[in-house]
Design a protein around this motif. Structure first.
Motif, short mmCIF file in Angstrom:
data_model
loop_
_atom_site.label_atom_id
_atom_site.label_comp_id
_atom_site.label_asym_id
_atom_site.label_seq_id
_atom_site.Cartn_x
_atom_site.Cartn_y
_atom_site.Cartn_z
N UNK A 61 0.80 -1.22 0.00
CA UNK A 61 0.00 0.00 0.00
C UNK A 61 0.82 1.26 0.00
N UNK A 62 0.10 2.34 0.15
CA UNK A 62 0.72 3.65 0.06
C UNK A 62 1.48 3.99 1.35
N UNK A 63 2.60 4.62 1.22
CA UNK A 63 3.45 4.91 2.36
C UNK A 63 2.78 5.91 3.30
N UNK A 64 2.23 6.98 2.75
CA UNK A 64 1.59 8.02 3.57
C UNK A 64 0.45 7.42 4.40
N UNK A 65 -0.30 6.56 3.73
CA UNK A 65 -1.42 5.89 4.40
C UNK A 65 -0.92 5.08 5.59
N UNK A 66 0.18 4.39 5.35
CA UNK A 66 0.77 3.52 6.37
C UNK A 66 1.22 4.36 7.57
N UNK A 67 1.84 5.48 7.28
CA UNK A 67 2.32 6.35 8.35
C UNK A 67 1.13 6.82 9.20
N UNK A 68 0.08 7.19 8.53
CA UNK A 68 -1.12 7.66 9.24
C UNK A 68 -1.66 6.58 10.16
N UNK A 69 -1.73 5.38 9.63
CA UNK A 69 -2.28 4.26 10.38
C UNK A 69 -1.46 3.98 11.63
N UNK A 70 -0.14 4.01 11.49
CA UNK A 70 0.71 3.60 12.59
C UNK A 70 0.89 4.71 13.63
N UNK A 71 0.98 5.95 13.16
CA UNK A 71 1.36 7.02 14.08
C UNK A 71 0.33 7.32 15.15
N UNK A 72 -0.90 6.89 14.96
CA UNK A 72 -1.93 7.18 15.97
C UNK A 72 -1.86 6.21 17.15
N UNK A 73 -1.09 5.16 17.01
CA UNK A 73 -1.03 4.15 18.07
C UNK A 73 -0.29 4.72 19.27
N UNK A 74 -0.79 4.45 20.46
CA UNK A 74 -0.19 4.94 21.69
C UNK A 74 1.20 4.30 21.89
N UNK A 75 2.19 5.12 22.13
CA UNK A 75 3.55 4.59 22.34
C UNK A 75 4.47 4.86 21.15
N UNK A 76 3.88 5.18 20.02
CA UNK A 76 4.70 5.47 18.85
C UNK A 76 5.11 6.95 18.89
N UNK A 77 6.42 7.16 18.87
CA UNK A 77 6.91 8.54 18.95
C UNK A 77 6.96 9.21 17.60
N UNK A 78 7.55 8.52 16.66
CA UNK A 78 7.64 9.13 15.33
C UNK A 78 7.70 8.04 14.26
N UNK A 79 7.33 8.38 13.09
CA UNK A 79 7.37 7.44 11.99
C UNK A 79 8.02 8.14 10.80
N UNK A 80 8.96 7.45 10.17
CA UNK A 80 9.52 8.06 8.96
C UNK A 80 9.58 7.03 7.83
N UNK A 81 9.52 7.55 6.64
CA UNK A 81 9.51 6.66 5.48
C UNK A 81 10.94 6.44 5.01
N UNK A 82 11.27 5.19 4.80
CA UNK A 82 12.57 4.89 4.22
C UNK A 82 12.44 4.97 2.70
N UNK A 83 12.76 6.14 2.18
CA UNK A 83 12.49 6.41 0.76
C UNK A 83 13.24 5.44 -0.16
N UNK A 84 14.42 5.03 0.28
CA UNK A 84 15.25 4.21 -0.60
C UNK A 84 14.62 2.85 -0.87
#
Lengths: 330, 236
Positions: A243-266
């Motif tokens: 799936x889409x990276x941005x979508x994935x970031x959105x999904x994961x970042x709302x979880x309690x305990x997650x500080x930050x999420x970044x995309x590994x562009x490479x």
């Protein structure tokens, strides 16, 4: 067993070693890591008494290599970077020569129907290094891999307490590399071994302790596992999913305990996204159930592992060989 | 020392170089012997032949000594020798004696010529013996200079050419310049250190202790230099 303090060595104006200090205990296997031209071979040449340092001293079992060279050298078996072979000798002649050169005195007289101690000793070494099959052949006719093994056999003659091996697996094929590694690990049980390499997986596979040397200085020295653990961040997760990276970031970042999420562009492409998640606690469970809930296909999920390679690059600062050559030219 | 000596001797005898040396030596010796002893001078004194052999050794000696140290360096086998529990001096002595053994071996092939002299005339035991001793001593100086030069370079060709040039220079100096020197003190000094003029004592059947000491110390000096050069490399 081996104590090295404040070694400094310059070739002309170029400082090759700068204040190197370390010690290796009895029965330890120490890995020496560094890029080409970092000073690995020079250090080994100084330890074995081939070169001398401008400053500092080397003690082998408490014996100073400069003050009592013969006594100290008796304790060392050395495989230099280029195996010191006489190409016009057969393997058997060569090993016999090394045996005599090192002044080893085993019983040379054979009992009736039995082999002499000397014969046994040499055969044992050939067996270990896998050169029994080429025992009667000219060294000049052997392939690089076999020459390397003969070089190793030479170092083992006389069963020295300390083994100094400069890139022992260079020029060997993968099967042979595994054999030689196993052999070195085996040898490490009875001998003190210093081994240099620029292959990091090799060092982490064989050595308990590792020293990273860069530009003639010790960049890091530690127990191999510890070194990896230091860099291993258990609060860093790596996730590859469809799936889409941005979508994935959105999904994961709302979880309690997650500080930050970044995309590994490479590593992200149109079909799969890869993200690095920093957390303050282990939230692998909640992330997983959230992904399942959202019906996202997970390809890979786990701790973001750090290899010795990463550590090495971190210390060496990602400098390539060209960098160090350039430095030298300056 | 024994290990290095044995290896070095084997390497002479397993290589064409040793046989080239022996072959050319015997060839030169026979030709000179036939011309000088049998044809021109008709003498039973073998030392006449030996005094010409000294010139032949100009070419032959570099064959023997050129690779002794330089090959080790080029092949990196010096790392084995110098990290082994042996002194540099015993490594170099081993090589020196191996080269000397080859000279002795070459001399063995000259014995048939002596047999001819004994049959045809009366060479005299002591005179013959002194000629041999003198030649061996002279060769030992050549060998030690050759090893010394070989220790200075990794390149065998440079080693051989340099050795030849230095032998040639020494001989030229002795033959061309020394006789023409006017100052008696300078003449005395220069002819005193001349290798060739020392040899004439032996060839005349005179056993001169100073010449013996002279040759032995010259050989020792250059072997000593070689040891220093080899050890100094560590500090470079």
């Amino acid at each position: 067993m081996i104590e090295i303090s404040n070694l400094t060595k310059s070739f002309g104006k170029h400082k090759v070693l700068d204040n190197i200090t370390f010690r290796v205990g009895e029965g330890e296997v120490l890995g020496f890591l560094g890029a080409n031209g970092a000073g690995k071979s020079t250090t080994m040449n100084i330890i074995t008494g081939y070169l001398s340092s401008n400053e500092g001293k080397v003690l082998i079992n408490g014996i100073n290599i400069l003050e009592e060279p013969e006594k100290a050298k008796k304790l060392i078996g050395y495989l230099p970077e280029q195996p010191p072979l006489y190409l016009n000798m057969t393997v058997s002649e060569y090993l016999d020569f090394v045996y005599q050169l090192k002044g080893i005195k085993l019983n040379e007289k054979a009992e009736k129907g039995e082999k002499s101690e000397k014969q046994q000793h040499i055969e044992e070494i050939c067996e270990m290094c896998g050169i029994t099959g080429v025992y009667k052949r000219l060294i000049g006719n052997l392939s690089k891999g076999y020459r390397q093994r003969v070089g190793l056999a030479q170092a083992l003659i006389g069963n020295p307490e300390v083994l100094i091996l400069d890139e022992p697996t260079v020029g060997l094929d993968p099967v042979q590399i595994i054999e030689i590694r196993n052999l070195i690990r085996e040898l490490g049980k009875k001998h003190t071994v210093i081994l240099s390499s620029h292959i990091l997986s090799e060092v982490s596979a064989i050595c308990e302790k590792v020293i990273i040397i860069h530009n003639g200085r010790i960049a890091a020295a530690s127990v191999t596992d510890k070194l990896i653990k230091e860099f291993q961040d258990s609060n860093r997760l790596r996730l590859t999913a469809e799936g889409d990276a941005q979508e994935l970031v959105k999904t994961v970042s709302v979880i309690y305990g997650v500080d930050s999420v970044e995309i590994d562009e490479t590593k992200t492409n149109s079909s799969a996204a890869e993200i690095i998640i920093r957390t303050s606690k282990d939230v692998r469970g909640p992330i997983m159930s959230r992904l399942v809930e959202k019906n996202i296909g997970v390809i890979n999920f786990g701790l973001d592992t750090v290899s010795l390679e990463d550590i090495f690059l971190k210390y060496v600062g990602g400098e390539s060989d060209e960098g160090s050559i350039q430095e030298r030219a300056e | 020392m024994k290990a290095v000596y044995k290896r070095e001797l084997n390497s002479y005898l397993n290589n064409p170089m040793g046989y080239v040396f022996l072959g050319i030596f015997v060839l030169f010796f026979s030709v000179i012997f036939c011309y000088i002893n049998l044809y021109s001078l008709v003498s039973s004194n073998i030392s006449y032949t030996f005094s010409y052999m000294i010139y032949a050794m100009l070419v032959l000696m570099p064959l023997l000594t050129m690779r002794l140290m330089s090959e080790e360096k080029a092949q990196k086998t010096d790392q084995l020798l110098l990290t082994a529990p042996v002194k540099a001096s015993s490594i170099i002595l081993g090589k020196f004696f191996a080269a000397m053994t080859l000279v002795l071996l070459a001399l063995v092939f000259t014995l048939p010529h002596i047999v001819i002299l004994v049959i045809q005339g009366n060479p005299g035991f002591l005179v013959t013996l002194l000629a041999y001793i003198g030649f061996i001593l002279y060769s030992s100086v050549y060998v030690s200079i050759g090893i010394f030069i070989s220790s200075l370079t990794e390149n065998q060709v440079i080693s051989a050419v340099l050795t030849f040039a230095i032998f040639m220079g020494l001989l030229a100096l002795e033959i061309l310049f020394v006789p023409g020197i006017q100052s008696p003190t300078l003449y005395k000094i220069l002819s005193g250190i001349s290798f060739a003029s020392r040899y004439s004592d032996f060839s005349m059947g005179v056993f001169n202790l100073t010449s013996l000491v002279y040759y032995a110390s010259a050989a020792f000096l250059f072997l000593f230099f070689t040891v220093r050069v080899t050890e100094k490399r560590r500090w470079a």
